[in-house]
Design a protein around this motif. Structure first.
Motif, PDB file in Angstrom:
ATOM      1  N   TYR A 258      35.575  28.359  32.679  1.00 36.82           N
ATOM      2  CA  TYR A 258      34.927  27.822  33.873  1.00 36.82           C
ATOM      3  C   TYR A 258      35.898  27.722  35.041  1.00 36.82           C
ATOM      4  O   TYR A 258      35.516  27.941  36.197  1.00 36.82           O
ATOM      5  N   ILE A 259      37.155  27.419  34.749  1.00 39.06           N
ATOM      6  CA  ILE A 259      38.156  27.388  35.818  1.00 39.06           C
ATOM      7  C   ILE A 259      38.281  28.760  36.459  1.00 39.06           C
ATOM      8  O   ILE A 259      38.394  28.887  37.683  1.00 39.06           O
ATOM      9  N   ALA A 260      38.220  29.802  35.630  1.00 40.41           N
ATOM     10  CA  ALA A 260      38.275  31.170  36.162  1.00 40.41           C
ATOM     11  C   ALA A 260      37.071  31.450  37.064  1.00 40.41           C
ATOM     12  O   ALA A 260      37.189  32.123  38.095  1.00 40.41           O
ATOM     13  N   LYS A 261      35.908  30.915  36.696  1.00 40.81           N
ATOM     14  CA  LYS A 261      34.712  31.098  37.524  1.00 40.81           C
ATOM     15  C   LYS A 261      34.861  30.385  38.872  1.00 40.81           C
ATOM     16  O   LYS A 261      34.453  30.914  39.913  1.00 40.81           O
ATOM     17  N   LEU A 262      35.432  29.179  38.833  1.00 42.85           N
ATOM     18  CA  LEU A 262      35.656  28.451  40.083  1.00 42.85           C
ATOM     19  C   LEU A 262      36.588  29.225  41.006  1.00 42.85           C
ATOM     20  O   LEU A 262      36.342  29.342  42.211  1.00 42.85           O
ATOM     21  N   LYS A 263      37.663  29.764  40.433  1.00 40.93           N
ATOM     22  CA  LYS A 263      38.599  30.541  41.239  1.00 40.93           C
ATOM     23  C   LYS A 263      37.925  31.781  41.809  1.00 40.93           C
ATOM     24  O   LYS A 263      38.115  32.122  42.991  1.00 40.93           O
ATOM     25  N   ALA A 264      37.154  32.470  40.973  1.00 39.93           N
ATOM     26  CA  ALA A 264      36.469  33.675  41.433  1.00 39.93           C
ATOM     27  C   ALA A 264      35.493  33.355  42.556  1.00 39.93           C
ATOM     28  O   ALA A 264      35.402  34.097  43.549  1.00 39.93           O
ATOM     29  N   LYS A 265      34.791  32.244  42.428  1.00 35.25           N
ATOM     30  CA  LYS A 265      33.846  31.849  43.475  1.00 35.25           C
ATOM     31  C   LYS A 265      34.588  31.551  44.773  1.00 35.25           C
ATOM     32  O   LYS A 265      34.183  31.983  45.855  1.00 35.25           O
ATOM     33  N   ALA A 266      35.697  30.789  44.664  1.00 34.21           N
ATOM     34  CA  ALA A 266      36.452  30.411  45.859  1.00 34.21           C
ATOM     35  C   ALA A 266      37.066  31.613  46.554  1.00 34.21           C
ATOM     36  O   ALA A 266      37.304  31.575  47.770  1.00 34.21           O
ATOM     37  N   ASN A 267      37.315  32.688  45.800  1.00 37.99           N
ATOM     38  CA  ASN A 267      37.957  33.878  46.374  1.00 37.99           C
ATOM     39  C   ASN A 267      37.001  35.054  46.549  1.00 37.99           C
ATOM     40  O   ASN A 267      37.434  36.165  46.887  1.00 37.99           O
ATOM     41  N   SER A 268      35.697  34.837  46.336  1.00 37.69           N
ATOM     42  CA  SER A 268      34.733  35.932  46.463  1.00 37.69           C
ATOM     43  C   SER A 268      34.575  36.348  47.917  1.00 37.69           C
ATOM     44  O   SER A 268      34.853  35.589  48.839  1.00 37.69           O
ATOM     45  N   MET A 269      34.118  37.578  48.126  1.00 37.58           N
ATOM     46  CA  MET A 269      33.958  38.116  49.483  1.00 37.58           C
ATOM     47  C   MET A 269      32.973  37.273  50.288  1.00 37.58           C
ATOM     48  O   MET A 269      33.176  37.028  51.477  1.00 37.58           O
ATOM     49  N   SER A 270      31.909  36.785  49.624  1.00 34.32           N
ATOM     50  CA  SER A 270      30.919  35.991  50.348  1.00 34.32           C
ATOM     51  C   SER A 270      31.510  34.672  50.819  1.00 34.32           C
ATOM     52  O   SER A 270      31.188  34.189  51.904  1.00 34.32           O
ATOM     53  N   GLU A 271      32.384  34.110  50.022  1.00 36.43           N
ATOM     54  CA  GLU A 271      33.026  32.857  50.408  1.00 36.43           C
ATOM     55  C   GLU A 271      34.067  33.087  51.504  1.00 36.43           C
ATOM     56  O   GLU A 271      34.357  32.203  52.304  1.00 36.43           O
ATOM     57  N   ARG A 272      34.634  34.293  51.554  1.00 33.64           N
ATOM     58  CA  ARG A 272      35.730  34.560  52.477  1.00 33.64           C
ATOM     59  C   ARG A 272      35.266  35.085  53.836  1.00 33.64           C
ATOM     60  O   ARG A 272      36.075  35.275  54.741  1.00 33.64           O
ATOM     61  N   GLU A 273      33.961  35.323  53.981  1.00 35.30           N
ATOM     62  CA  GLU A 273      33.458  35.926  55.218  1.00 35.30           C
ATOM     63  C   GLU A 273      33.820  35.130  56.462  1.00 35.30           C
ATOM     64  O   GLU A 273      34.205  35.690  57.489  1.00 35.30           O
ATOM     65  N   SER A 274      33.724  33.817  56.363  1.00 37.22           N
ATOM     66  CA  SER A 274      33.965  32.997  57.549  1.00 37.22           C
ATOM     67  C   SER A 274      35.338  32.328  57.534  1.00 37.22           C
ATOM     68  O   SER A 274      35.623  31.478  58.360  1.00 37.22           O
ATOM     69  N   HIS A 275      36.175  32.711  56.571  1.00 32.63           N
ATOM     70  CA  HIS A 275      37.492  32.085  56.461  1.00 32.63           C
ATOM     71  C   HIS A 275      38.564  33.157  56.374  1.00 32.63           C
ATOM     72  O   HIS A 275      38.304  34.358  56.438  1.00 32.63           O
ATOM     73  N   THR A 276      39.794  32.741  56.212  1.00 31.25           N
ATOM     74  CA  THR A 276      40.909  33.656  56.056  1.00 31.25           C
ATOM     75  C   THR A 276      40.820  34.405  54.729  1.00 31.25           C
ATOM     76  O   THR A 276      40.093  33.988  53.818  1.00 31.25           O
ATOM     77  N   ASP A 277      41.571  35.489  54.600  1.00 30.35           N
ATOM     78  CA  ASP A 277      41.610  36.249  53.351  1.00 30.35           C
ATOM     79  C   ASP A 277      42.594  35.650  52.345  1.00 30.35           C
ATOM     80  O   ASP A 277      42.840  36.224  51.293  1.00 30.35           O
ATOM     81  N   MET A 278      43.157  34.516  52.654  1.00 33.52           N
ATOM     82  CA  MET A 278      44.126  33.869  51.765  1.00 33.52           C
ATOM     83  C   MET A 278      43.514  33.616  50.385  1.00 33.52           C
ATOM     84  O   MET A 278      42.372  33.181  50.268  1.00 33.52           O
ATOM     85  N   ILE A 279      44.277  33.901  49.334  1.00 38.08           N
ATOM     86  CA  ILE A 279      43.812  33.696  47.970  1.00 38.08           C
ATOM     87  C   ILE A 279      44.231  32.312  47.499  1.00 38.08           C
ATOM     88  O   ILE A 279      45.384  31.923  47.623  1.00 38.08           O
ATOM     89  N   VAL A 280      43.269  31.568  46.961  1.00 36.61           N
ATOM     90  CA  VAL A 280      43.575  30.236  46.441  1.00 36.61           C
ATOM     91  C   VAL A 280      43.765  30.311  44.935  1.00 36.61           C
ATOM     92  O   VAL A 280      43.252  31.212  44.260  1.00 36.61           O
TER      93      VAL A 280
END
Length: 467
Positions: A258-280
């Motif tokens: 589940y932690i991997a899913k949270l990371k993937a969600k936080a770094n997905s393209m849809s989540e990054r559209e309005s923010h920086t490309d920085m990887i969390v």
């Protein structure tokens, strides 16, 4: 179970086994990170074990004797724990009209010893592990509750309570937080268990001896001189222990998947559209997830501000870095802030990015500048000032080796903490029993913890531990 009493069997003082070691007759000056914690309480962490299966050849008296002997040998390496805090007064005669008295604080390595208590509680391991909320009896498995670090002048810097359960053993340690941080705490615990189970063939053959020399900025004038004295009645009155508001403790368990899913969600393209490309990172995504959940549970006004304070380790951020086995404190506290509505609407990536930016801001230059400024104008950290109704604070680390502490009768079942230094809104991160999993030990009011448990969006992510 809440009302069951602890029966105290014995109290002993444990000294280093090699009393003639010349290096012990020394003083270890406290660094900035140590001094700023003087008005905090002792750290309290412990491990639960099942009683050895081979009870015909192992009895509690043998276990207590083994723990005492191995602790004494461990103190040969961590001998500051056997000392006491002490002070030296300095007069500033640089100016004719200035006779201000300053005080420095140090560890007097005088082998006064550590406290060792043997107790018995009429509870089982499952009584402690299974309830949704941590039973209050666990708070009785630790000593020195409500004791402040500056009281280490007369009280032991380390106190161990071994509590015999119906089918298990709880080993709880209370350690003066001005002497060391969580990293050094678990380094000590790791070495103690290593010596106890016999992996170290001799005292000169331990896997990772501690580095006891304290770190100070380049060209710093030390010992650090404080414009107050920790044994002054005004200091003691100002920083005396205050009882925290009532709170409960609940552990939320997150699987590696589940932690991997949270990371993937936080770094997905849809989540990054309005923010920086920085990887969390995974951990930043996890903390953002719980930040959102607690904010919802608190039912904060959308127009209010909420903040998340993080304990940021300094060891690897200095140049050159401190060794991993540096003994002492080495951390600062960073803070991320957001409008409540922004956090709830923008979601996990927004929160994770705020946390990442805080962590990234701490580099060698910033850490040294902080320490140099602090030495010019000392500022103590007061717990009451750090956690408010809109604030979260996380310490600990899922990277600490907690489940590798086998004293000779098996691996620990779970990790549990005491309530010293705890207030509603505090969270301690610890590793889960499964590699890659994380447990978040949340301290809050019953109402807030229940609301988190009833939050479908949050609780779907929480995997209840089967331990």
């Amino acid at each position: 179970m809440e009302n069951r009493e602890i029966q105290y069997i014995s109290t002993s003082t444990i000294h280093p086994s090699n009393e003639c070691h010349n290096e012990r007759n020394q003083r270890i000056e406290l660094a900035v990170w140590d001094l700023m914690l003087l008005p905090h309480q002792y750290m309290q962490r412990g491990l639960i074990y099942y009683y050895p299966k081979d009870q015909e050849t192992t009895c509690m008296d043998m276990i207590i004797s083994q723990l005492k002997t191995s602790l004494s040998r461990t103190l040969d390496h961590f001998y500051p724990f056997a000392g006491r805090l002490a002070t030296t007064k300095h007069c500033d005669n640089m100016k004719d009209d200035d006779n201000t008295t300053f005080t420095s604080v140090y560890i007097d390595c005088n082998s006064s010893g550590v406290e060792f208590i043997h107790a018995v509680a009429d509870v089982t391991v499952s009584d402690i592990v299974m309830p949704t909320y941590i039973p209050h009896i666990v708070r009785s498995f630790f000593t020195l509750k409500g004791v402040m670090n500056y009281e280490g002048q007369s009280l032991p810097l380390l106190s161990v309570q071994v509590t015999e359960l119906i089918d298990g053993i709880f080993i709880g340690c209370s350690i003066n937080h001005s002497v060391c941080d969580g990293s050094s705490f678990w380094h000590f615990f790791n070495l103690w268990s290593e010596i106890s189970r016999g992996d170290a063939s001799s005292d000169n053959n331990i896997s990772c001896p501690p580095v006891l020399k304290r770190w100070f900025p380049r060209n710093a004038d030390y010992p650090i001189r404080l414009p107050f004295s920790i044994d002054d009645k005004h200091f003691v009155e100002k920083y005396r222990y205050t009882t925290p508001p009532k709170f409960e403790v609940r552990i939320f368990h997150f699987t590696p998947e589940y932690i991997a899913k949270l990371k993937a969600k936080a770094n997905s393209m849809s989540e990054r559209e309005s923010h920086t490309d920085m990887i969390v990172s995974s951990f930043q995504a996890l903390l953002a997830h719980i930040w959102i959940a607690v904010t919802r549970a608190r039912r904060l006004d959308p127009e209010e501000m909420t903040s998340y304070q993080l304990v940021v380790g300094n060891r690897a951020r200095l140049n050159p870095p401190l060794p991993n086995n540096y003994f002492g404190n080495s951390f600062l506290i960073g803070e991320a802030t957001s409008k409540v509505s922004d956090l709830l609407e923008r979601g996990i990536r927004w929160g994770a990015l705020l946390l990442k930016k805080v962590v990234m801001s701490y580099d060698d230059t910033k850490i040294r500048s902080y320490c140099e400024a602090w030495m010019d104008k000392p500022e103590l950290l007061v717990l009451n000032d750090k956690v408010s109704a809109n604030t979260l604070m996380t310490g600990g680390s899922p990277r600490f080796n907690m489940y590798g502490n086998n004293f000779g009768w098996g691996d620990p079942v779970v990790v549990r903490g005491g309530i010293s230094n705890k207030r509603p809104g505090e969270i301690t991160a610890i590793p889960g029993s499964v590699h890659g999993s994380v447990d978040l030990e949340v301290y809050h009011s019953f109402e807030t913890l229940k609301a988190m448990g009833d939050d479908v969006e949050f609780i779907d992510a929480v995997q209840k531990s089967s331990r």
